[in-house]
Design an enzyme around this catalytic site. Structure first.
Site, short mmCIF file in Angstrom:
data_model
loop_
_atom_site.label_atom_id
_atom_site.label_comp_id
_atom_site.label_asym_id
_atom_site.label_seq_id
_atom_site.Cartn_x
_atom_site.Cartn_y
_atom_site.Cartn_z
N ARG A 147 50.60 30.60 38.08
CA ARG A 147 50.11 31.97 37.41
C ARG A 147 51.10 32.76 36.79
NH1 ARG A 147 48.40 37.57 39.29
NH2 ARG A 147 46.48 38.21 37.89
N ILE A 190 45.31 39.75 32.55
CA ILE A 190 45.28 38.57 33.27
C ILE A 190 44.49 38.87 34.41
CG2 ILE A 190 47.44 38.66 34.40
CD1 ILE A 190 47.29 35.51 34.47
N SER A 191 43.01 38.09 34.58
CA SER A 191 42.37 38.50 35.87
C SER A 191 42.80 38.26 37.09
CB SER A 191 41.04 37.56 35.49
OG SER A 191 40.44 37.88 34.19
N GLN A 192 42.16 38.96 38.09
CA GLN A 192 42.67 38.95 39.44
C GLN A 192 42.45 37.38 40.01
OE1 GLN A 192 40.13 41.44 41.85
NE2 GLN A 192 40.62 40.55 43.61
N PRO A 193 43.34 36.41 40.67
CA PRO A 193 43.35 35.40 41.06
C PRO A 193 42.09 35.14 41.98
CG PRO A 193 45.42 36.07 41.37
CD PRO A 193 44.74 37.18 40.94
#
Ligand code: SAH
Length: 204
Positions: A25, A51-54
């Protein structure tokens, strides 16, 4: 990250967990927030985007469940992280991004990792990308007021669409399945995405 933030919260699909382990990431996160790359939260990538949350990436990938031979359409490439995950699970990924500089960044990030089955296109993703339709799976990674009709048209028979749908501040994750030309929709938990801006999204 995968053990503590994703597997422990109920994502059990081994293919999804393997893809999440394989994609670094930090390569999709700007230099200024590198130390936070493996924290379970969205991070700024410039131009007001994130960037989206994992955990949410894993959950949406699990719901989408892309198969090895499948063609996937993503709306909202951002820095390319979700597309990189999808590239390991599907045969081909088309990812649309409306902001040209963000799209260029995604292309660079994906190329630097040798990922060659993702095509990043600059366009309004609410119109889909009819040139490569139909798609076995479609994922919208920005907040939609409703599911854009062109995307349902471009979804293959037996296909799945995953999207955050609701108002501009909070949304519900929905999974739409197309069977026998009919769609069925199931709802999951609340999420919070940046707005989907376009002809069938929010307006600028
Ligand atoms: N998938 C990304 C999330 C990026 S945030 C990840 O893996 O982290 C959502 C992105 O959607 C933003 O970059 C935003 O510019 C883009 N976006 C918003 N509306 C769009 C539209 N109509 N078409 C394509 N991209 C759009």
């Amino acid at each position: 990250m995968v053990r503590d933030q994703i597997a422990s919260r109920g994502i059990g699909n081994p293919r999804v967990l393997a893809a999440m382990r394989a994609v670094p990431r930090h390569r999709f996160v700007p230099a200024a927030v590198q130390e936070s790359a493996y924290e379970d939260r969205p991070l700024p990538i410039g131009e007001g985007q994130t960037i989206s949350q994992p955990y949410i990436v894993a959950l949406m990938t699990d719901l989408l469940d892309p198969g090895p031979g499948e063609k996937v359409l993503e709306i909202g490439a951002g820095s390319g992280y979700q597309a990189a995950i999808l590239s390991r699970l599907a045969a081909q990924v088309v990812s649309i991004e409306r902001l040209p500089d963000i799209a260029e960044g995604a292309r660079r990030n994906l190329a630097a990792l040798g990922i060659s089955n993702v095509e990043v296109i600059v366009a309004d993703g609410t119109e889909g990308y009819p040139e490569k339709a139909p798609y076995d799976a479609i994922i919208i990674t920005a907040a939609a007021p409703s599911v854009p009709p062109p995307l349902l048209d471009q979804l293959a028979e037996g296909g799945r669409l995953v999207a955050p749908v609701g108002d501009i501040m909070v949304q519900t994750l929905v999974v739409v399945e197309k069977k026998g030309g009919k769609t069925t929709t199931r709802s999951y938990g609340g999420v919070c995405f940046v707005p989907l801006i376009g002809a069938y999204g929010w307006h600028d």
